[in-house]
Structure formats: C-alpha cells, structure tokens
Design an enzyme around this catalytic site. Structure first.
Site, PDB file in Angstrom:
ATOM      1  CB  SER A  72      -0.884  -0.013   1.098  1.00 41.04           C
ATOM      2  OG  SER A  72      -1.944  -1.067   1.120  1.00 41.04           O
ATOM      3  CE  LYS A  84       4.388   5.296   3.022  1.00 42.52           C
ATOM      4  NZ  LYS A  84       4.012   6.286   1.907  1.00 42.52           N
ATOM      5  CG  PHE A  93      -0.492   1.373   6.623  1.00 45.22           C
ATOM      6  CD1 PHE A  93      -1.275   2.456   7.215  1.00 45.22           C
ATOM      7  CD2 PHE A  93      -0.623   0.535   5.542  1.00 45.22           C
ATOM      8  CE1 PHE A  93      -2.463   2.061   6.518  1.00 45.22           C
ATOM      9  CE2 PHE A  93      -1.843   0.659   5.083  1.00 45.22           C
ATOM     10  CZ  PHE A  93      -2.939   1.380   5.380  1.00 45.22           C
ATOM     11  CG  ASP A 140       1.716   9.563   5.540  1.00 42.45           C
ATOM     12  OD1 ASP A 140       1.608  10.740   6.314  1.00 42.45           O
ATOM     13  OD2 ASP A 140       0.559   9.091   5.418  1.00 42.45           O
TER      14      ASP A 140
END
Length: 263
Positions: free
Chosen positions: A71, A164, A168, A196
């Site tokens: 993602s 990240k 996440f 981000d």
C-alpha cells in the site's frame, strides 16, 4: 579518539503551537481515536466486508498484512484501494499462495498500478513468513506482540522497523485483530507513526524535528500511541467528503478534530 559527551541536536520549534496541539489531543484522547478508526475510516469497513465474505480469520489477517506492505505509491485514494482489495478477494479467495493471487490481482488493479513488479517481489519475500503463521500465532501477536510483529516484518522485508509500510501493516493488523479476536487492544506506544507526505508536511508546521521522533514525544505527553494519533489526524488532513460526513455523524468531538487542521 573517544568522545566524552554526546551532542544533543536542538530542533527549531514553535512551542506555543506544540502546546496547542498537545492540549487538543489530550481533549480528544484514545477513545476518540478508536471512534474514528471504527466508525469513520472506510478502510475499517473494507476489512469488515472482507472478513464477513471470507469466513476464515487466518486467511483474512494474512491478506491484510500482505495488502499493507504493497500500500504505497497508489494510483487512487487509499480508501478506494482497500475497498478494491476487499471486493476482489471476497470474490476470489486465494487458492494457492497469496503472492500468486496478487500476481493476478495487482496488474489489473485500478487504484494500485504503480511499481507492480517491485510490489510483487515484496510479497514473494513475505510469503514464507505468512506460510509460517497460524491463528494462534496471530492471536499472540495481537494480544502480546505487536512490537514483535513489526520487528519480524522489518526483518523479513529487509526494511527499517520505522518504515512506513511496516508500521502501517501493524496498524491494519490491529484493525483485523480487533475484528477476529473481538477485543480492542491499543497499539503500543513504541510503534512509530507512518511517516508519509501528509504527516511530514503537517509536522513542519510545528518543528523541523523528524516526524517519527516528534510524534513519539507528543504521544508521551498525551498518552495516545502514535498509530492512534495518526488516526485522529487523518480526517483533519484532507479526508474525502464521505469521510467528513462520517466524522460529523459518528464522532461527538468532530469539530475539535477538524480544528487540528487549522493549527
């Protein structure tokens, strides 16, 4: 030659604005973060839809982990990507490995078209780790070991623990665990905020300190873990129209949340 002292870096900071930020977050608290996650975040709904359609909690959680690590560099909104993922795997549960299923899914995706080859390689790295997980191991990660999950994901992917997509993945794992194990477990204070573009730009309003360390400090002052702070900030920093509607309808502190955008 040895150093007999450490040099402490002093960052430029707007102390007044930081104090306002901390006070706002204290008023909102962990309960507000949970409300936003469960009643406002469209990604939470997408996971709920997938779980109901799959009827297999082990596969459900593994898919959530896999989807989290790809993602990034999306070609659509994050909420739309997670709903595309939910609908696809609701209709096409993996029959072989998850990595093989993504080799069919990602090239045809509407909202995650970029860097597909690299994302598939990440999934191939992750696949042996996923193969070694069962529901009891996942339960252990949820109730006692989210930090261990972060560390294991970073090791398997060859990433930093604060990367990240790694942190996440822990956040989305927390959503999935909440559904599968029917209990809310707050994220650990030690797991970093996803650094981000949105968080980076917002942090610069207060300080030139790196976002990860700044939000860890804010977490200590407010008692709200960084991943839950991320949930509170997310609708304030440019959520789509549907998100704004859900925030106002589902959260009695919506105006206070939106005030964060003006700080």
């Amino acid at each position: 030659m040895t150093l007999d002292r450490f040099i402490k870096v002093k960052y430029r900071e707007n102390a007044e604005k930081v104090e306002l930020l901390v006070n706002h977050l204290k008023k909102l608290g962990l309960d507000c973060a949970r409300t936003i996650e469960e009643r406002v975040d469209l990604q939470f709904d997408a996971l709920r839809n997938l779980r109901e359609n799959l009827g297999d909690d082990e596969l459900f959680i593994k898919l959530v982990l896999a989807n989290s690590i790809v993602s990034y560099q999306l070609s659509g909104k994050g909420e739309d990507w997670w709903w595309e993922f939910s609908r696809y795997f609701s209709a096409n549960p993996p029959e072989g490995s998850i990595a093989e299923a993504y080799a069919r899914f990602l090239p045809a995706s509407r909202t995650n078209r970029r860097l597909v080859a690299g994302k598939l390689k990440r999934l191939e790295k992750l696949q042996p780790f996923l193969d070694g997980l069962d529901l009891e191991t996942l339960r252990g990660y949820y109730f006692e070991g989210m930090e261990s999950l972060r560390n294991d994901l970073a090791r398997v992917l060859g990433s930093k623990r604060s990367a990240k997509t790694v942190v996440f993945a822990v956040k989305m794992f927390g959503y999935a665990g909440r559904m599968a194990f029917k209990e809310f477990v707050p994220y650990p204070m030690s797991i970093e905020i996803p650094d981000d573009v949105r968080i980076n730009a917002y942090t610069k309003r207060f300080t030139n300190e790196p976002p990860v360390s700044f939000w860890a400090r804010v977490a200590d002052q407010t008692g709200i873990p960084p991943l839950h702070i991320d949930s509170i900030l997310w609708p304030a920093l440019g959520g789509k129209g549907e998100v704004m509607r859900r925030l106002r309808e589902g959260c009695d502190k919506a105006e206070l949340v939106l005030e964060l955008a003006a700080l």
